[in-house]
Motif scaffolding. Structure first.
Motif, PDB file in Angstrom:
ATOM      1  N   ASP A 142      -2.953   4.014 -15.446  1.00 52.57           N
ATOM      2  CA  ASP A 142      -2.407   2.760 -16.001  1.00 52.57           C
ATOM      3  C   ASP A 142      -0.878   2.773 -16.029  1.00 52.57           C
ATOM      4  N   GLU A 143      -0.304   3.926 -16.352  1.00 52.78           N
ATOM      5  CA  GLU A 143       1.174   4.005 -16.383  1.00 52.78           C
ATOM      6  C   GLU A 143       1.757   3.736 -14.998  1.00 52.78           C
ATOM      7  N   LEU A 144       1.126   4.321 -13.975  1.00 50.72           N
ATOM      8  CA  LEU A 144       1.649   4.148 -12.611  1.00 50.72           C
ATOM      9  C   LEU A 144       1.444   2.716 -12.120  1.00 50.72           C
ATOM     10  N   ARG A 145       0.285   2.151 -12.483  1.00 47.69           N
ATOM     11  CA  ARG A 145      -0.001   0.765 -12.079  1.00 47.69           C
ATOM     12  C   ARG A 145       1.068  -0.165 -12.671  1.00 47.69           C
ATOM     13  N   VAL A 202       0.846  -1.210   0.000  1.00 48.02           N
ATOM     14  CA  VAL A 202       0.000   0.000   0.000  1.00 48.02           C
ATOM     15  C   VAL A 202       0.877   1.255   0.000  1.00 48.02           C
ATOM     16  N   ASP A 203       1.886   1.284   0.878  1.00 46.73           N
ATOM     17  CA  ASP A 203       2.794   2.439   0.843  1.00 46.73           C
ATOM     18  C   ASP A 203       3.614   2.424  -0.443  1.00 46.73           C
ATOM     19  N   GLY A 204       3.918   1.208  -0.934  1.00 45.41           N
ATOM     20  CA  GLY A 204       4.652   1.102  -2.204  1.00 45.41           C
ATOM     21  C   GLY A 204       3.835   1.688  -3.354  1.00 45.41           C
ATOM     22  N   ALA A 205       2.539   1.367  -3.378  1.00 50.40           N
ATOM     23  CA  ALA A 205       1.663   1.920  -4.429  1.00 50.40           C
ATOM     24  C   ALA A 205       1.529   3.430  -4.226  1.00 50.40           C
ATOM     25  N   ALA A 206       1.371   3.828  -2.956  1.00 51.90           N
ATOM     26  CA  ALA A 206       1.182   5.258  -2.659  1.00 51.90           C
ATOM     27  C   ALA A 206       2.400   6.047  -3.131  1.00 51.90           C
ATOM     28  N   ILE A 207       3.587   5.533  -2.853  1.00 53.35           N
ATOM     29  CA  ILE A 207       4.780   6.324  -3.209  1.00 53.35           C
ATOM     30  C   ILE A 207       4.978   6.357  -4.729  1.00 53.35           C
ATOM     31  N   THR A 208       4.593   5.292  -5.402  1.00 54.96           N
ATOM     32  CA  THR A 208       4.703   5.286  -6.873  1.00 54.96           C
ATOM     33  C   THR A 208       3.876   6.445  -7.446  1.00 54.96           C
ATOM     34  N   ASN A 209       2.689   6.636  -6.866  1.00 46.69           N
ATOM     35  CA  ASN A 209       1.796   7.715  -7.314  1.00 46.69           C
ATOM     36  C   ASN A 209       2.302   9.082  -6.827  1.00 46.69           C
ATOM     37  N   GLN A 210       2.862   9.086  -5.615  1.00 49.66           N
ATOM     38  CA  GLN A 210       3.171  10.384  -4.991  1.00 49.66           C
ATOM     39  C   GLN A 210       4.469  11.015  -5.481  1.00 49.66           C
ATOM     40  N   VAL A 211       5.402  10.193  -5.971  1.00 45.57           N
ATOM     41  CA  VAL A 211       6.636  10.774  -6.516  1.00 45.57           C
ATOM     42  C   VAL A 211       6.263  11.714  -7.667  1.00 45.57           C
ATOM     43  N   MET A 212       5.284  11.278  -8.487  1.00 48.38           N
ATOM     44  CA  MET A 212       4.878  12.170  -9.591  1.00 48.38           C
ATOM     45  C   MET A 212       4.229  13.445  -9.040  1.00 48.38           C
ATOM     46  N   LEU A 213       3.587  13.331  -7.861  1.00 50.36           N
ATOM     47  CA  LEU A 213       2.886  14.508  -7.321  1.00 50.36           C
ATOM     48  C   LEU A 213       3.852  15.554  -6.736  1.00 50.36           C
TER      49      LEU A 213
END
Ligand code: BYC
Length: 343
Positions: A240-243, A146-157
């Motif tokens: 989709d790119e982040l997933r 969950v944190d791994g998915a969150a950080i994948t999304n959040q680095v772009m943010l």
């Protein structure tokens, strides 16, 4: 004309003539085109402001509600060290929520309004926090996945176009990175443990894998906001790119743990340089998003109770602030210099 960051620049179009709006719009577009951040006092299209409030609030609510699944294990952590780490992590999530609420407030919405919208279901929080944490291994899986998915999304943010949101994300990402590692380390310890511990880790991965993939949001073709948010540089990459990035990063980590990803269709596509994966259960995702997941009611009921139980603290703080303000205004500068207090 320089209308940047001056208090006279209106945040929205209310009361502006059409030619003024066109001019402000051109400035806003130029700002985005040159990768300059949009700041709270800059003019912005009303829809941009609303989109930012929606996303930042949803993100803040996710951090706050996201404390509950892990909070569930603080009193049952296996060692004092694990308990201290878990408490620190859950406190970090509270901090993230607070920075994000502050960022949302710069857009002209109050904390009370945001709370009310969460409590009455008018604003969302992430689907992932509506699943139960059934075993200690879930503390590992939540951190890792969950944190791994969150950080994948959040680095772009950290590169998102709204300044206060982008800056909040820099610190949040540093902390999330530690959270992801602590989760992975729990999994590693279990996977190097007894057969029962390995089975617990596998069971946890089986339950958290698909909800973690769904956490990135609907497929791009069905995403309501992606196209506009990419155009406004709010989103720098699509759902989709982040997933895909997350799957490519996580599959080798699972292999290192000796765990099996619960997806018979998972395969390495040599030509594309990516893992191909099976169908996500979008019906389950939408059911959870619409409020009918395993823990939705429990999560909101707990949050509302905590808010209601804390009413006396807010009242006391406001009353203290009002009294202090009154005292300050009644003390003359001379009395202050003489060390005097209010009459
Ligand atoms: N859950 O057009 P789309 C953490 C909604 S917490 C629920 O793609 P968008 C942590 C979406 O809102 C970190 N709803 O939307 C804390 C929209 O509905 P509305 C959480 C979802 O905004 C504690 C509709 O579906 N991270 O790290 O362009 C412990 C269509 O979607 C979800 C963030 O909040 C979902 N998963 O893209 C451990 C990141 N996905 O609003 C860890 C910030 C979609 O029109 N948010 N929906 O009614 C984002 O980056 C974007 O908002 C999303 C969705 C990628 C999530």
């Amino acid at each position: 004309m320089n209308r940047e960051n001056t208090t006279s620049v209106p945040q929205s179009d209310v009361g502006l003539s059409p030619s003024d709006v066109t001019e402000f719009e051109a400035e806003f577009d130029a700002r985005l085109a040159t990768d300059r951040k949009v700041e709270p006092r800059d003019w912005m299209p009303e829809k941009y402001r609303k989109t930012m409030i929606r996303q930042i609030a949803q993100h803040a609510h996710s951090e706050i509600i996201g404390q509950q699944p892990e909070g569930n294990w603080i009193s049952r952590a296996p060692t004092l060290k694990r308990k201290a780490i878990l408490m620190a992590k859950v406190q970090d999530e509270a901090g993230h929520g607070l920075y994000l609420y502050s960022a949302a407030e710069t857009l002209g919405v109050s904390r009370d309004e945001l709370m009310d919208m969460l409590h009455t279901g008018r604003q969302k929080y992430s689907s992932i926090f509506n699943y139960p944490t059934l075993s200690w291994a879930d503390m590992g899986a939540v951190g890792w996945l969950v944190d791994g998915a969150a950080i994948t999304n959040q680095v772009m943010l950290t590169r998102t176009s709204y300044g206060p949101y982008a800056r909040a994300m820099i610190r949040i990402c540093k902390e999330e990175s530690f959270h992801q590692r602590q989760g992975y380390e729990i999994m590693l310890t279990l996977c190097n443990g007894t057969e029962a511990q390995q089975a617990m880790a596998q069971d946890s991965l089986d339950r958290w894998w698909w909800p973690s993939l769904a956490m990135f949001g609907p497929p791009d073709a069905e995403s309501t906001h992606t196209a506009q948010s990419v155009a406004w540089k709010i989103k720098r990459e699509t759902n989709d790119e982040l997933r895909q990035k997350f799957v490519d990063m996580t599959v080798p980590q699972a292999e290192l743990l000796g765990l099996t990803i619960p997806d018979p269709d998972l395969m390495w596509d040599e030509e594309a340089g990516h893992y191909r994966f099976g169908q996500i259960d979008w019906d389950d995702f939408w059911q959870v998003v619409k409020g009918d997941g395993p823990c939705n009611r429990e999560r909101i009921a707990h949050k509302v109770k905590a808010w209601d139980d804390g009413a006396w603290v807010r009242e006391a703080a406001l009353s203290h602030a009002a009294r202090t303000a009154g005292v300050t205004s009644r003390v003359s500068p001379e009395a202050k210099l003489a060390g005097g207090s209010a009459a």
